[in-house]
Design a protein around this motif. Structure first.
Motif, PDB file in Angstrom:
ATOM      1  N   CYS A 158      -4.680   0.057   7.001  1.00 52.35           N
ATOM      2  CA  CYS A 158      -4.696  -1.270   6.391  1.00 52.35           C
ATOM      3  C   CYS A 158      -4.304  -1.050   4.945  1.00 52.35           C
ATOM      4  O   CYS A 158      -5.148  -0.919   4.057  1.00 52.35           O
ATOM      5  CB  CYS A 158      -6.061  -1.929   6.505  1.00 52.35           C
ATOM      6  SG  CYS A 158      -6.031  -3.657   5.961  1.00 52.35           S
ATOM      7  N   ASN A 160      -1.765  -1.793   1.419  1.00 52.80           N
ATOM      8  CA  ASN A 160      -1.182  -2.950   0.742  1.00 52.80           C
ATOM      9  C   ASN A 160       0.339  -2.899   0.852  1.00 52.80           C
ATOM     10  O   ASN A 160       0.895  -1.993   1.488  1.00 52.80           O
ATOM     11  CB  ASN A 160      -1.636  -3.030  -0.718  1.00 52.80           C
ATOM     12  CG  ASN A 160      -1.269  -1.789  -1.511  1.00 52.80           C
ATOM     13  OD1 ASN A 160      -0.256  -1.140  -1.253  1.00 52.80           O
ATOM     14  ND2 ASN A 160      -2.095  -1.446  -2.480  1.00 52.80           N
ATOM     15  N   GLU A 189      -1.731  -4.976   7.812  1.00 49.34           N
ATOM     16  CA  GLU A 189      -1.144  -6.004   6.952  1.00 49.34           C
ATOM     17  C   GLU A 189       0.203  -6.462   7.498  1.00 49.34           C
ATOM     18  O   GLU A 189       0.514  -7.655   7.520  1.00 49.34           O
ATOM     19  CB  GLU A 189      -0.961  -5.474   5.523  1.00 49.34           C
ATOM     20  CG  GLU A 189      -2.251  -5.290   4.740  1.00 49.34           C
ATOM     21  CD  GLU A 189      -2.798  -6.587   4.155  1.00 49.34           C
ATOM     22  OE1 GLU A 189      -2.216  -7.652   4.407  1.00 49.34           O
ATOM     23  OE2 GLU A 189      -3.819  -6.512   3.446  1.00 49.34           O
ATOM     24  N   PRO A 202      -1.752  -9.311  -0.497  1.00 44.06           N
ATOM     25  CA  PRO A 202      -2.290  -8.658   0.701  1.00 44.06           C
ATOM     26  C   PRO A 202      -3.628  -9.278   1.102  1.00 44.06           C
ATOM     27  O   PRO A 202      -4.450  -9.612   0.242  1.00 44.06           O
ATOM     28  CB  PRO A 202      -2.457  -7.198   0.246  1.00 44.06           C
ATOM     29  CG  PRO A 202      -1.490  -7.022  -0.866  1.00 44.06           C
ATOM     30  CD  PRO A 202      -1.460  -8.341  -1.583  1.00 44.06           C
ATOM     31  N   ARG A 203      -3.838  -9.429   2.385  1.00 42.88           N
ATOM     32  CA  ARG A 203      -5.078 -10.043   2.848  1.00 42.88           C
ATOM     33  C   ARG A 203      -6.260  -9.094   2.664  1.00 42.88           C
ATOM     34  O   ARG A 203      -7.366  -9.528   2.368  1.00 42.88           O
ATOM     35  CB  ARG A 203      -4.941 -10.450   4.319  1.00 42.88           C
ATOM     36  CG  ARG A 203      -4.005 -11.634   4.540  1.00 42.88           C
ATOM     37  CD  ARG A 203      -3.850 -11.956   6.011  1.00 42.88           C
ATOM     38  NE  ARG A 203      -3.190 -13.245   6.219  1.00 42.88           N
ATOM     39  CZ  ARG A 203      -1.871 -13.392   6.338  1.00 42.88           C
ATOM     40  NH1 ARG A 203      -1.064 -12.340   6.262  1.00 42.88           N
ATOM     41  NH2 ARG A 203      -1.342 -14.595   6.522  1.00 42.88           N
TER      42      ARG A 203
END
Length: 285
Positions: A158, A160, A189, A202-203
Motif C-alpha cells: 500500500c 503512495n 492504491e 493517496p487514500r
C-alpha cells in the motif's frame, strides 16, 4: 468543500467534466460495491462559478451518504484488529524454512524509513505471522531477496503515488512501466484507483481497509496528536524517520524495538495482505 472536506475524507473518487455547452458534471463513487453517482448543472455562469454550483448540487444529493459516514465511530487500526500478531526475526533460519515450506500465495509488505535503500525496517506478513527484517550493513537478507525476486508469490503493497516503499527495496529498476495492478507486485492504491476512480491524494491504508471491509462499520483514522506529537504512535513513526535522516542511532537488530513498535510495524503489512485478499475475493484484481 466537496473534494477536500468530503471525498478526500472518506476516500471517495471524484471527477469533474465540463462541456462547451456550459454543462458541468461531477461523478462520485462512494464504495467498491456501488456504481458512480453523477450530478450535473447547466449554467451560464463562468467555469469557476459553474463548478461551484454543481458541487453544491452534489453535496445536497450526497447528504444521506455523508450522514452515514459521520455516524460511524472513528477507530485506529489497532482498535479494529487488537489481537497480537506473531512476529519473527528475519535473522531466524527456522522461520524462513517454515515460510518456504508453506510458500504462501501472497504476502503483505510494508517498510519503515523508505527515504533510504534498503529502508530502516521491512515487514513481510502472511496470514499466520509476520517476519520483520532490520537490514544488516545496509543489505537485505538472501531470503528476503529471494522472496522479492520470486514471481510466483504476490507481493502486496500500500504505497503512495511516488512508490517509495517499492523503490527502497529496489523493485522499480526493471518494472518502471509496471502498473502494479497485476501479479507479482500489487499496489492497493493502484487497484483502488483503477476500480473506484482517482483521488487527488493517496487514500492510505486506513481508508482502503474501510472501503474493502464495509462490515467493520467504522472510519479508520490516525490517532489524534497530543502535545508535541512525541508520544504513542507518533513517537514510533518519528523514530524511524530520525534514523533514516541520520539523526538517531541505526537499529542493530529487532531486539532494539519494543514489543509495541514491533506490533505497530507488523500491523500495517498484515492489514495490507487482508485488504489484498478482500479485493481478490471480490474479483476486483
Amino acid at each position: 468543500e466537496l473534494e477536500q472536506a468530503v471525498c478526500q475524507k472518506y476516500g471517495w473518487s471524484i471527477e469533474y467534466t465540463y462541456s462547451d455547452g456550459g454543462t458541468w458534471l461531477v461523478e462520485i463513487r462512494t464504495s467498491l460495491s456501488n456504481g458512480s453517482r453523477v450530478f450535473s448543472s447547466q449554467t451560464k455562469s463562468g467555469k469557476k462559478e459553474g463548478k461551484q454550483e454543481v458541487s453544491a448540487i452534489a453535496l445536497q444529493g450526497l447528504q444521506e451518504d455523508i450522514l452515514r459516514e459521520e455516524s460511524k465511530p472513528v477507530k485506529e487500526l489497532v482498535q479494529i484488529f487488537p489481537d497480537p500478531i506473531q512476529i519473527f526475526d528475519s535473522s531466524s533460519s527456522e522461520v524462513w524454512d517454515r515460510f518456504w515450506n508453506e510458500t504462501p500465495k501472497a504476502v503483505g509488505i510494508d517498510v519503515e524509513g523508505n527515504q533510504i535503500s534498503p529502508p530502516v525496517l521491512i515487514q513481510v506478513s502472511t496470514n499466520e505471522f509476520t517476519i520483520i527484517e532490520v537490514p544488516s550493513k545496509k543489505v537485505i537478507s538472501p531470503n528476503l531477496k529471494k522472496l522479492l525476486e520470486d514471481d510466483t508469490i504476490v507481493k502486496a503493497f500500500c504505497d503512495n503515488f511516488s512508490h517509495r516503499d517499492k523503490k527502497s527495496l529496489g523493485l522499480l529498476s526493471s518494472t518502471t512501466n509496471y502498473n502494479f495492478r497485476e501479479p507479482p507486485i500489487i499496489d492497493l492504491e493502484q487497484v483502488i484507483t483503477n476500480t473506484m476512480g482517482r483521488s487527488k491524494v493517496p487514500r492510505g491504508l486506513s481508508k482502503i481497509i474501510s472501503l474493502c471491509m464495509p462490515e467493520l462499520n467504522a472510519r479508520i483514522g490516525k490517532p489524534k496528536a497530543s502535545g508535541d506529537k512525541t508520544t504513542g504512535r507518533y513517537q514510533r513513526i518519528g523514530r524511524f524517520a530520525m534514523i533514516e535522516q541520520g539523526k538517531a542511532k541505526p537499529l542493530q537488530s529487532l531486539a532494539d524495538l519494543s514489543s509495541a513498535e514491533q506490533q505497530y510495524a507488523a500491523l500495517d503489512s498484515w492489514c495490507t495482505l487482508q485488504a489484498y485478499q478482500r479485493l481478490e475475493d471480490a474479483e476486483l484484481l
